[in-house]
Motif scaffolding. Structure first.
Motif, PDB file in Angstrom:
ATOM      1  N   TRP A   1      34.181  14.297 -64.209  1.00 47.80           N
ATOM      2  CA  TRP A   1      34.628  13.202 -65.029  1.00 47.80           C
ATOM      3  C   TRP A   1      36.027  12.616 -64.690  1.00 47.80           C
ATOM      4  N   LEU A   2      36.704  13.271 -63.806  1.00 47.30           N
ATOM      5  CA  LEU A   2      37.856  12.409 -63.302  1.00 47.30           C
ATOM      6  C   LEU A   2      37.925  11.937 -62.090  1.00 47.30           C
ATOM      7  N   ALA A   3      36.721  11.690 -61.466  1.00 45.44           N
ATOM      8  CA  ALA A   3      36.279  11.387 -60.027  1.00 45.44           C
ATOM      9  C   ALA A   3      37.011   9.825 -59.811  1.00 45.44           C
ATOM     10  N   PHE A   4      37.105   9.198 -60.889  1.00 37.51           N
ATOM     11  CA  PHE A   4      37.815   7.901 -60.599  1.00 37.51           C
ATOM     12  C   PHE A   4      39.066   7.683 -60.451  1.00 37.51           C
ATOM     13  N   TRP A   5      39.868   8.873 -60.331  1.00 40.18           N
ATOM     14  CA  TRP A   5      41.253   9.057 -60.051  1.00 40.18           C
ATOM     15  C   TRP A   5      41.388   8.825 -58.630  1.00 40.18           C
ATOM     16  N   MET A   6      40.493   8.895 -57.763  1.00 41.07           N
ATOM     17  CA  MET A   6      40.513   8.758 -56.411  1.00 41.07           C
ATOM     18  C   MET A   6      40.834   7.018 -56.157  1.00 41.07           C
ATOM     19  N   PHE A   7      40.523   6.426 -57.145  1.00 37.54           N
ATOM     20  CA  PHE A   7      40.685   4.880 -57.023  1.00 37.54           C
ATOM     21  C   PHE A   7      41.926   4.474 -57.418  1.00 37.54           C
ATOM     22  N   PRO A   8      42.549   3.523 -56.487  1.00 38.07           N
ATOM     23  CA  PRO A   8      43.888   3.025 -56.774  1.00 38.07           C
ATOM     24  C   PRO A   8      43.953   2.118 -58.043  1.00 38.07           C
ATOM     25  N   TYR A   9      44.176   2.261 -58.955  1.00 34.67           N
ATOM     26  CA  TYR A   9      44.165   1.324 -60.172  1.00 34.67           C
ATOM     27  C   TYR A   9      45.375   1.553 -61.027  1.00 34.67           C
ATOM     28  N   PRO A  10      45.846   0.824 -61.581  1.00 32.89           N
ATOM     29  CA  PRO A  10      47.230   0.834 -62.687  1.00 32.89           C
ATOM     30  C   PRO A  10      46.750   1.580 -63.755  1.00 32.89           C
ATOM     31  N   SER A  11      47.072   2.913 -63.840  1.00 37.77           N
ATOM     32  CA  SER A  11      46.574   3.725 -65.016  1.00 37.77           C
ATOM     33  C   SER A  11      47.722   4.419 -65.630  1.00 37.77           C
ATOM     34  N   GLU A  12      47.443   4.774 -66.862  1.00 35.10           N
ATOM     35  CA  GLU A  12      48.585   5.493 -67.404  1.00 35.10           C
ATOM     36  C   GLU A  12      49.203   6.479 -66.931  1.00 35.10           C
ATOM     37  N   ARG A  13      48.428   7.069 -65.925  1.00 33.95           N
ATOM     38  CA  ARG A  13      49.123   8.419 -65.174  1.00 33.95           C
ATOM     39  C   ARG A  13      50.504   7.937 -64.250  1.00 33.95           C
ATOM     40  N   LEU A  14      50.482   6.557 -64.076  1.00 42.45           N
ATOM     41  CA  LEU A  14      51.314   5.949 -63.342  1.00 42.45           C
ATOM     42  C   LEU A  14      51.570   6.511 -61.949  1.00 42.45           C
ATOM     43  N   ILE A  15      50.288   6.872 -61.555  1.00 46.99           N
ATOM     44  CA  ILE A  15      50.354   7.368 -59.937  1.00 46.99           C
ATOM     45  C   ILE A  15      48.929   6.831 -59.184  1.00 46.99           C
ATOM     46  N   TRP A  16      49.292   6.463 -58.246  1.00 47.88           N
ATOM     47  CA  TRP A  16      48.027   5.969 -57.339  1.00 47.88           C
ATOM     48  C   TRP A  16      47.523   7.361 -56.318  1.00 47.88           C
ATOM     49  N   PRO A  17      46.462   7.082 -55.864  1.00 54.32           N
ATOM     50  CA  PRO A  17      46.100   8.210 -55.116  1.00 54.32           C
ATOM     51  C   PRO A  17      47.070   8.379 -53.747  1.00 54.32           C
ATOM     52  N   ASN A  18      46.638   9.800 -53.193  1.00 50.45           N
ATOM     53  CA  ASN A  18      47.692  10.074 -52.094  1.00 50.45           C
ATOM     54  C   ASN A  18      46.922   9.657 -50.700  1.00 50.45           C
ATOM     55  N   PHE A  19      47.433   8.511 -50.124  1.00 51.51           N
ATOM     56  CA  PHE A  19      46.831   7.726 -48.848  1.00 51.51           C
ATOM     57  C   PHE A  19      46.880   8.687 -47.720  1.00 51.51           C
TER      58      PHE A  19
ATOM     59  N   TRP B   1      40.871   9.048 -47.560  1.00 53.78           N
ATOM     60  CA  TRP B   1      40.276   8.153 -46.462  1.00 53.78           C
ATOM     61  C   TRP B   1      38.870   8.217 -46.496  1.00 53.78           C
ATOM     62  N   ASP B   2      38.054   9.082 -46.660  1.00 57.07           N
ATOM     63  CA  ASP B   2      36.643   9.277 -47.282  1.00 57.07           C
ATOM     64  C   ASP B   2      36.316   8.119 -47.930  1.00 57.07           C
ATOM     65  N   PHE B   3      36.923   8.186 -49.249  1.00 56.02           N
ATOM     66  CA  PHE B   3      36.682   7.120 -50.553  1.00 56.02           C
ATOM     67  C   PHE B   3      36.813   5.780 -49.632  1.00 56.02           C
ATOM     68  N   PHE B   4      37.736   5.545 -48.942  1.00 55.64           N
ATOM     69  CA  PHE B   4      37.873   3.981 -48.532  1.00 55.64           C
ATOM     70  C   PHE B   4      36.911   3.931 -47.544  1.00 55.64           C
ATOM     71  N   ALA B   5      36.559   5.032 -46.591  1.00 53.70           N
ATOM     72  CA  ALA B   5      35.430   4.476 -45.360  1.00 53.70           C
ATOM     73  C   ALA B   5      34.315   4.574 -45.912  1.00 53.70           C
ATOM     74  N   ILE B   6      33.742   5.374 -46.933  1.00 52.73           N
ATOM     75  CA  ILE B   6      32.476   5.314 -47.486  1.00 52.73           C
ATOM     76  C   ILE B   6      32.422   4.212 -48.253  1.00 52.73           C
ATOM     77  N   ASN B   7      33.249   3.687 -48.840  1.00 55.21           N
ATOM     78  CA  ASN B   7      33.239   2.483 -49.684  1.00 55.21           C
ATOM     79  C   ASN B   7      33.003   1.276 -48.903  1.00 55.21           C
ATOM     80  N   THR B   8      33.908   1.296 -47.778  1.00 50.03           N
ATOM     81  CA  THR B   8      33.419   0.025 -46.819  1.00 50.03           C
ATOM     82  C   THR B   8      32.044   0.281 -46.117  1.00 50.03           C
ATOM     83  N   TYR B   9      31.770   1.640 -45.784  1.00 53.20           N
ATOM     84  CA  TYR B   9      30.564   1.461 -44.765  1.00 53.20           C
ATOM     85  C   TYR B   9      29.415   1.149 -45.906  1.00 53.20           C
TER      86      TYR B   9
END
Lengths: 167, 451, 230, 750
Positions: free
Chosen positions: B123-141, B147-155
């Motif tokens: 249920w927390l899978a969306f934490w992979m997505f870089p968005y301004p959240s209240e956790r104040l932290i973005w994914p670790n690039f 990378w998987d997330f971005f690559a699969i997203n593009t593909y």
């Protein structure tokens, strides 16, 4: 009178119709041609070929690259968190993100260019006949000047197998 | 063999869209039932806790990650193959590209589900997505999973669009042939397609750009999937060969998946006039090449490990070579190398049946390959005290196998609403360019290899 | 800034397992029960590894207490997509449970298999929950957990020392395992302080790091059990 | 649990708890004002004493506020209490010096165990079924008093009090209580040290376990004593062992262990010497022979212990290395080398214990090792053996000495079964003889003959399930605790600690209950104190204070212990036992024919459970055994060669059968065991002992033969022979934490 057009069974007759319309004084952009498949074997199939799509794709790629660079840069500089002794701005891994976003930018730019320049109907260009689907090639004139409709009909009727319709 | 004419093509290929047989409902019921069962199993896994799987210390990846890599591999069938064939303008590609691209789209969707299925807290899978959240932290690039997330997203984006673009003219055809609500829906999907020379040019240019863009993306996707393993200091994972090895394996399994799909479509949608033995033979040759390439990579990987003789790596090496996993390993070698070499290497076996048998072998073999890369290494990581053996449990097996049903279901549904062979491209194949060939005749044989 | 480290003298360690239970008690590690334990779900942030050498009657046995090595170049950290696993300024491999989404990638990347996954929500049959340490958060299902060098004790002592306006004394911070160790095989302290006992032991000629060749730069030094004088 | 984690847990488990609580008023979140002396969020540390073995390690208990479901003043609810959070070794305690073993850490779960008996119970079903109904303390005590009033005052065996042996005040009170009815408390410990105590009494005049000064020794030779794991005072010995290895600059003590199955202690030895079971004494005398033959002993060697050994004066000519090799299987050259090391690396010390003394000739072995120590002058010397001066609680409390010696448990059982002497009332306190005694003694059947059994247990186990009434004791954290260590320290120590938290349940401290029963009797016990803490105060007041201006009792409460020089009248006196006999080797007697039962059977105390008394603690159940990494299970250790010959692989279910029964467990193939020995850990196999231990594994005591050491009557628990049969493949009952056991496994693959 909204439009006058002819349906042609073959590319050759459609080419004749196009040639005759040109002879009747119409510019290429005033002639509407519809076909169920690309007509690259004929001259009329190459009308309006020039496009900046490649350049837009490159531009999209550049935008994507900048976003990728900026996103990873801003993230890593805003949260300079040490992981496994990697540098905070670890550019080798980030190249992957940048690459993916570059490609995504290029792909999206291509699609947007296609939709905007090719698919969104221009005003007054709605001429269509479902028979095109069955292989007929449509050549016609949309919103013709009433005084010249007769000339166009004549030009369209000339090739073999032409069936001219008006709307 | 006679060649179908334009209206014949329309009739044949639109037939499944307008006529629904009981078989369709049966297939949807069967596959849908399996998929629902799989979904329910996943739901219980999420509710009860991840412990219902066979994952254990220290083998923390098992069936799900294997399935992830497998489906991402299968997804390389389509877009990559179709893009290459488009770029080299292989005429025989025309009936093949659409069903290949569909495989890509659906395999990717299914493959992309697995990282979520396998999460401890999905249920927390969306934490992979870089968005301004209240956790104040973005994914670790710097994480390969991002990378998987971005690559699969593009593909996935690219593949869906790559699939969609050439369907637009076909949507227009369906629009013209249908009435009522269906006409409206297909009309919307056709995006106002009329078929002007400008539209055709723009479409073809876009397809070319997409084809050029999607090939490096496809290569990058499976390279990045391989990075999931090669970035970790796990014996036999931490190797430089994994990128090309995985890409080759992906194309290999992708071709196998495509051959199976084509054979099934040919049989059930009666497309014998469009999917010729020649298509199978050509793809079979390609599969033979990939089998040799795969064999080369496996030899390479094994030899380097063997020669390096590093204790931790050798422990994994022997475990697969002659230990616990030896039966699976040798099955894999037979399925991926021996079988395709015999069936595809000898001309008289290179029939549709031969292709299908070899392809099934390759699909099994490639699934095993991923399993054998992941599990034995994790179970034998450096410290012998912490060695462990992983055995899958029913929930994992159900979820993993239900995705095959999901693939079939999506395929059946897709073939129901979209012509599974590109109508306009097939028609365009009737008009080879006059400089190269004599004018199109009824006798012109579709599918001659114009490489 | 300190760099926390540990030294484990294998010549002192007798494998009693006191550290294992002390760690359970300090860090609210739930027991999983026999059924789950048989499926490899037991969680032991510190374990006493034992290795047999030789055959009867010339058989030897070696113990090695193994916990998270708090690597300088920790393979677990860069692979985490959500920064749940990251490096603190004082050299600890922190694990932020709330940020963990359970990819388990860190555990795969860990060469020491020091990470443990919560396969189910932990539970304590009442009133066993009364033994829980309020200084240590409980872990939900689906997250990774591992040895923290008892970070709650480090932070507590740091706060105390700060309020009292003094430096932390060597040996003042003791993780639960170090405190429990009867034979004093485990020593904890600041590696940056060259005078500290742990720093002195880390420089011992008997010292070595576990799987040093993997390149992880661990903070734990193992002092070899030598039969000959060394 | 603190509020944050409580809220978190509730949130995690959904709303089920909240919904469920709506119906039951007693589960609602009634929040009283905290009446406990505690500041929320602030931890305090209080002294206590670990009760789980006789070593008497000092504890520091971390106490913090927590919300507990308790009943106070008749109202049930969730209440903020001061709760023990963690047990830590007391740094200043001379026994454990800050260390604490696994068992000690888990002791907190005794208090918070979900299956604790929370109030007095009266049996409502058949004996052994565990069916009980609640009874009030008043009614329960009245019932016990009336039963005791009814016993035959002239019969010294009318009241049997089964209890743990000890030198503490509680033991003294129990002794007094039992003595009131003319008897003595009956104690039985499966892995007891009666043989060694007797040998020390004979050799050195001290009826006591020795304190070994490992920290100063340069060579340690242990004959079967698992002194780093389960024997005597393991934490104290471990601390000293650490110093022996690495505590002295430039000096590293060496250590050899003689035993047939590698124990946790043997695993730490530099040299592991497998000797045939029951011949360890021969090896000791073989060493003595070599030392004397080469005149390696110091000039001032003490000789009294040696004079008890036959042939000592003649240089032990029967124990040449060649002869020793024949008897023990240890090569003569090795005997010679060990002897030279032992004599030259001074100070050297030999320790005897465990399986080496659990033979029919155990006393001889202990005497031989004592003589060896005396030969190299290691008695009462730094780096050698000494005997801790021990506080005589009986004389401090002015109790009369025991009227007559205790009846051995097996005799009690035999007499009860034969009808010769059936106790009318039996008390059970802190022991579980039904579980720990050989089935052949038929203790359970004997206890069933007893018309009335009173148990003080906190848990229903095999023995307390036979009780007619259960008067549950407080946990050690809820009551006054004390210990008088027998060994592990150089100076005399008496520990004492006040309760660290208020009782969770309607339990009562057993010493208080005994005092109360004593007051209610027709013929009162006549103790001068109302409560146990008064009694402790009186006892400690007799000791000299070690801090100026503070009396000894206050001082002891503050520090958790008293330590110092005992006044003459308060120390347990050395008793010279001169039986005039000399001891020579006689072959150990084994039960079972060597052909039919080819293996020696070696049960051993498990590291987490000892004899099984701590098997109910989940932390210990889940702690991997140091040598096998097994959790939650029993196992059978077998030599790899033997296993290969018998077609046994790891985890296979084996049946181990003696002439007295059989047990089944999974096989653990271990290189550290002799080919003709089968070993099994004690501790599991409970038929009734809380949810965590019941029905788990097998109890090796069930198949032990009733062989005893003649002089002491102690059970020779290593004297059983067994046969082993492979029953089938692994059945999943053996749970191992770890997979591999060797560093270099790839060799096996080739």
């Amino acid at each position: 009178m909204k439009a006058v057009y002819g349906l042609y069974p073959s590319g050759a007759s459609a080419q004749q119709a196009v040639n005759r319309l040109r002879a009747a004084g119409l510019a290429d952009r005033e002639i509407t041609i519809l076909s169920a498949q690309p007509m690259e074997d004929f001259e009329f199939g190459h009308i309006d070929k020039a496009t900046y799509m490649w350049w837009f794709a490159c531009l999209g790629g550049l935008v994507g690259m900048s976003i990728g660079f900026g996103l990873s840069w801003v993230t890593e500089m805003s949260w300079p968190i040490n992981v496994g002794g990697l540098p905070t701005w670890a550019w080798w891994p980030n190249l992957i993100i940048i690459f993916e976003l570059t490609m995504l930018g290029a792909i999206l730019a291509t699609i947007i260019t296609l939709v905007v320049t090719g698919l969104l109907p221009s005003k007054g260009q709605t001429l269509y006949d479902p028979e095109v689907t069955d292989g007929q090639i449509l050549v016609g004139v949309e919103n013709p000047v009433d005084s010249r409709v007769g000339d166009f009909q004549k030009a369209l009727e000339a090739p073999n197998g032409a069936r001219v319709k008006t709307l | 063999m006679t060649h179908p004419t334009g209206s014949q093509i329309n009739r044949d290929l639109l037939h499944p869209l307008f006529n629904t047989s009981w078989r369709f409902y049966l297939l949807v019921a069967i596959f849908g039932g399996i998929v629902l069962f799989g979904l329910a199993t996943w739901f219980t896994q999420t509710v009860n806790g991840y412990g219902v799987t066979g994952i254990r210390w220290p083998v923390y990846w098992g069936f799900y990650v294997t399935s992830f890599v497998f489906w991402i591999g299968i997804s390389h069938a389509g877009t990559l193959i179709s893009a290459i064939l488009r770029l080299v303008n292989a005429g025989w590609r025309r009936p093949v590209t659409r069903c290949a691209e569909v495989i890509t789209a659906f395999a990717l969707i299914i493959g992309a589900l697995f990282p979520i299925i396998h999460l401890g807290r999905p249920w927390l899978a969306f934490w992979m997505f870089p968005y301004p959240s209240e956790r104040l932290i973005w994914p670790n690039f710097r994480s390969p999973l991002v990378w998987d997330f971005f690559a699969i997203n593009t593909y996935l984006t690219g593949s869906l669009l790559f699939l969609y673009l050439p369907i637009i003219p076909d949507f227009a055809i369906v629009r013209d042939k249908s009435t009522g609500l269906r006409r409206k829906i297909y009309g919307a999907l056709a995006l106002g397609w009329r078929g002007t020379p400008k539209q055709w040019h723009r479409l073809e240019t876009a397809m070319q750009i997409m084809a050029i863009a999607i090939i490096p993306v496809a290569v990058s996707v499976h390279t990045i999937v391989s990075f999931d393993f090669s970035m970790a200091p796990v014996p036999t994972w931490n190797t430089t060969i994994f990128g090309p090895y995985f890409v080759a394996g992906a194309i290999f399994s992708g071709i196998a998946g495509l051959l199976i799909a084509m054979a099934v479509l040919r049989k059930f949608l009666h497309l014998e006039a469009y999917l010729h033995p020649l298509h199978f033979e050509n793809l079979g040759k390609l599969m033979l090449v990939m089998a040799l390439l795969w064999g080369y990579f496996v030899f390479n990987e094994r030899l380097v490990t063997y020669y390096g003789n590093e204790p931790a790596e050798m422990s994994v090496y022997w475990r697969t070579q002659s230990g616990t996993f030896a039966p699976l390993f040798w099955t894999m070698v037979i399925c991926n190398f021996v079988l395709p070499l015999i069936l595809m290497g000898i001309r008289r076996f290179r029939t549709i049946t031969g292709c299908v048998i070899a392809s099934i072998g390759v699909v099994i073999g490639m699934w095993l390959e991923r399993f054998l890369i992941i599990v034995p290494a994790l179970g034998h990581k450096y410290l012998p005290y912490s060695y462990g053996i992983y055995r899958p449990t029913p929930p994992e097996i159900i979820v993993a196998s239900s995705t095959f049903a999901a693939m079939a279901l999506l395929y059946v549904l897709f073939a129901k609403v979209v012509p599974i062979i590109s109508i306009w491209e097939l028609k365009a194949g009737e008009h080879p360019s006059p400089e190269l060939l004599p004018p199109a005749t009824e006798e012109h044989r579709l599918g001659d290899l114009h490489l | 800034m300190a760099r926390w480290g540990m030294a484990a003298d294998l010549d002192r360690c007798n494998g009693c397992g006191g550290c294992v239970v002390a760690c359970h008690a300090e860090n609210n590690i739930s027991t999983v029960g026999p059924e789950q334990a048989s499926r490899g779900r037991a969680k032991h942030w510190i374990r006493v590894e034992r290795y047999w050498e030789g055959d009867f009657p010339d058989v030897k046995l070696k113990f090695r207490p193994t916990m998270c090595q708090q690597c300088g170049n920790a393979p677990c950290e860069p692979v985490c997509p959500t920064y749940a696993s990251h490096h603190t300024e004082d050299g600890l491999n922190a694990q932020v449970y709330n940020r963990c989404i359970g990819t388990r990638y860190c555990a795969n990347a860990c060469p020491y298999n020091a990470r443990f996954f919560d396969f189910f929500n932990p539970s304590w049959e009442k009133p066993l929950q009364l033994q829980l340490n309020p200084d240590v958060s409980l872990r939900e299902v689906g997250v990774m957990e591992k040895c923290t060098f008892c970070v709650q004790r480090i932070r507590g002592t740091q706060t105390t020392a700060k309020t009292e306006g003094r430096e932390i004394r060597d040996g003042e911070i003791q993780p639960a395992c170090v405190q429990a160790c009867s034979t004093r095989a485990l020593v904890f302290g600041d590696l940056e302080d060259r005078e500290s006992e742990v720093s002195r032991l880390s420089r011992s000629p008997r010292g070595s790091k576990l799987l040093e060749d993997v390149g992880t730069r661990p903070a734990v030094t193992y002092l070899a059990r030598l039969t000959e004088e060394a | 649990m603190d509020r944050r984690s409580f809220i978190k847990l509730t949130a995690v488990s959904g709303t089920s708890a909240a919904l469920a609580s709506c119906g039951n008023p007693e589960n609602q979140f009634i929040r009283f004002l905290p009446d406990e002396d505690i500041v929320p969020g602030v931890a305090v540390w209080k002294p206590s004493i670990c009760p789980l073995c006789a070593a008497g390690c000092g504890l520091t208990v971390r106490v913090m506020d927590a919300d507990a479901e308790v009943t106070r003043d008749g109202q049930a609810g969730i209440k903020r209490i001061a709760a023990a959070k963690k047990l830590e070794g007391a740094p200043a305690h001379p026994v454990n010096r800050g260390g604490l073993c696994a068992r000690g850490h888990a002791a907190i779960q005794v208090t918070y165990h979900p299956d604790r008996i929370t109030q007095p119970l009266k049996r409502s079903g058949d004996r052994g079924t565990g069916q009980y109904e609640a009874i009030s303390w008043e009614d329960a005590l009245a019932e016990v008093v009336s039963r005791l009033n009814g016993v035959d005052a002239a019969n010294p065996r009318a009241v049997a009090f089964l209890s743990r042996v000890g030198a503490g005040h509680r033991s003294a009170l129990i002794q007094q209580f039992a003595g009131h009815f003319g008897g003595s408390p009956i104690s039985f410990e499966l892995f007891g040290d009666d043989v060694l105590r007797r040998a020390n009494a004979v050799s050195f005049g001290r009826d006591q376990l020795p304190t070994v000064d490992l920290a100063n020794a340069r060579f340690v030779l242990s004959f079967g004593a698992d002194f780093l794991g389960t024997w005597n005072s393991p934490v104290a010995q471990s601390a000293a062992y650490g110093d022996m290895r690495r505590g002295r600059p430039g000096i590293r003590g060496s250590f050899a262990q003689v035993e047939a199955r590698m124990s946790q202690t043997g695993a730490s030895a530099d040299e592991w010497v497998p000797a045939r079971p029951g011949t360890e004494g021969v090896l000791a005398l073989g060493l003595a022979h070599v030392i004397m033959a080469a005149s390696l002993q110091p000039a001032a060697a003490a000789g009294r212990a040696g004079s008890m050994v036959a042939g000592w004066g003649a240089g032990l000519s029967d124990y040449t290395p060649q002869r020793v090799e024949e008897l023990t299987g240890v090569p003569a050259a090795r005997v010679d080398r060990l002897a030279r090391q032992f004599a030259e690396l001074r100070p050297a010390v030999a320790i005897a214990g465990g399986a080496a003394l659990a033979h029919s000739n155990g006393l001889f072995t202990a005497m031989a090792v004592n003589a060896l120590n005396a030969l190299v002058g290691s008695v009462d010397q730094p780096g050698g053996l000494s005997f801790t001066p021990q506080f005589n609680t009986g004389s401090a409390l002015k109790f009369s000495p025991a009227a007559q010696p205790a009846t051995p448990l097996q005799m009690l059982a035999a007499d009860a079964l034969s009808g010769a002497a059936v106790p009318q009332v039996a008390f059970v306190d802190g022991v579980n003889p039904v579980f720990t005694t050989p089935r052949a003694w038929r203790v359970r059947e004997a206890l069933e003959k007893v018309p009335y059994i009173v148990s003080f247990g906190s848990f229903l186990d095999e023995t307390s399930a036979l009780a007619d009434i259960i008067l549950p004791d407080h946990s050690f954290l809820e009551s006054w605790v004390e210990a008088v260590p027998e060994s592990g320290v150089a100076a005399a120590v008496a520990s004492v600690a006040a309760p660290v938290m208020r009782p969770l349940y309607a339990t009562r401290a057993t010493p208080d209950v005994l005092l109360e029963i004593g007051r209610g009797l027709q013929r009162p016990l006549g103790a001068a104190w109302q409560t146990f803490d008064e009694m402790l105060g009186a006892s400690f007041a007799t000791l000299p204070s070690t801090t100026p201006d503070v009396d000894a009792w206050t001082d002891a409460q503050t520090k958790g212990l008293w330590s110092g020089v005992l006044p003459a009248g308060l120390a347990r006196q050395a008793q010279a036992v001169a039986d005039g006999a000399t001891y020579a080797f006689e072959a150990p007697r084994f039960d079972g024919d060597a052909k039919q039962f080819p293996f020696h059977f070696l049960p051993y105390p498990s590291v987490p459970f000892g004899d099984g008394s701590t098997a109910h603690l989940p932390w210990l159940q889940e702690m991997p055994d140091p040598l096998t990494s097994a959790m939650w299970s029993s196992w059978v250790e077998i030599n790899p060669t033997t296993a290969a010959n018998m077609g046994i692989s790891d985890g296979d279910v084996l049946e181990v059968a003696s002439g007295h029964g059989s047990v089944r467990a999974g096989a653990v193939i271990s290189p550290g065991i002799a080919p003709d020995v089968i070993a099994m850990p004690m501790g599991q196999g409970h038929t009734m002992f809380t949810r965590y231990a019941t029905g788990r594994g097998a109890n090796p005591a069930e198949i032990l033969a009733p062989v005893t050491e003649a002089a002491t009557g102690a059970l020779a628990w290593a004297a059983t022979r067994v046969r082993v049969t492979r029953i089938g493949p692994p059945d999943g009952s053996l749970v191992l934490f770890a997979g591999g056991i060797r560093e270099h496994l790839e060799q096996e693959h080739r």
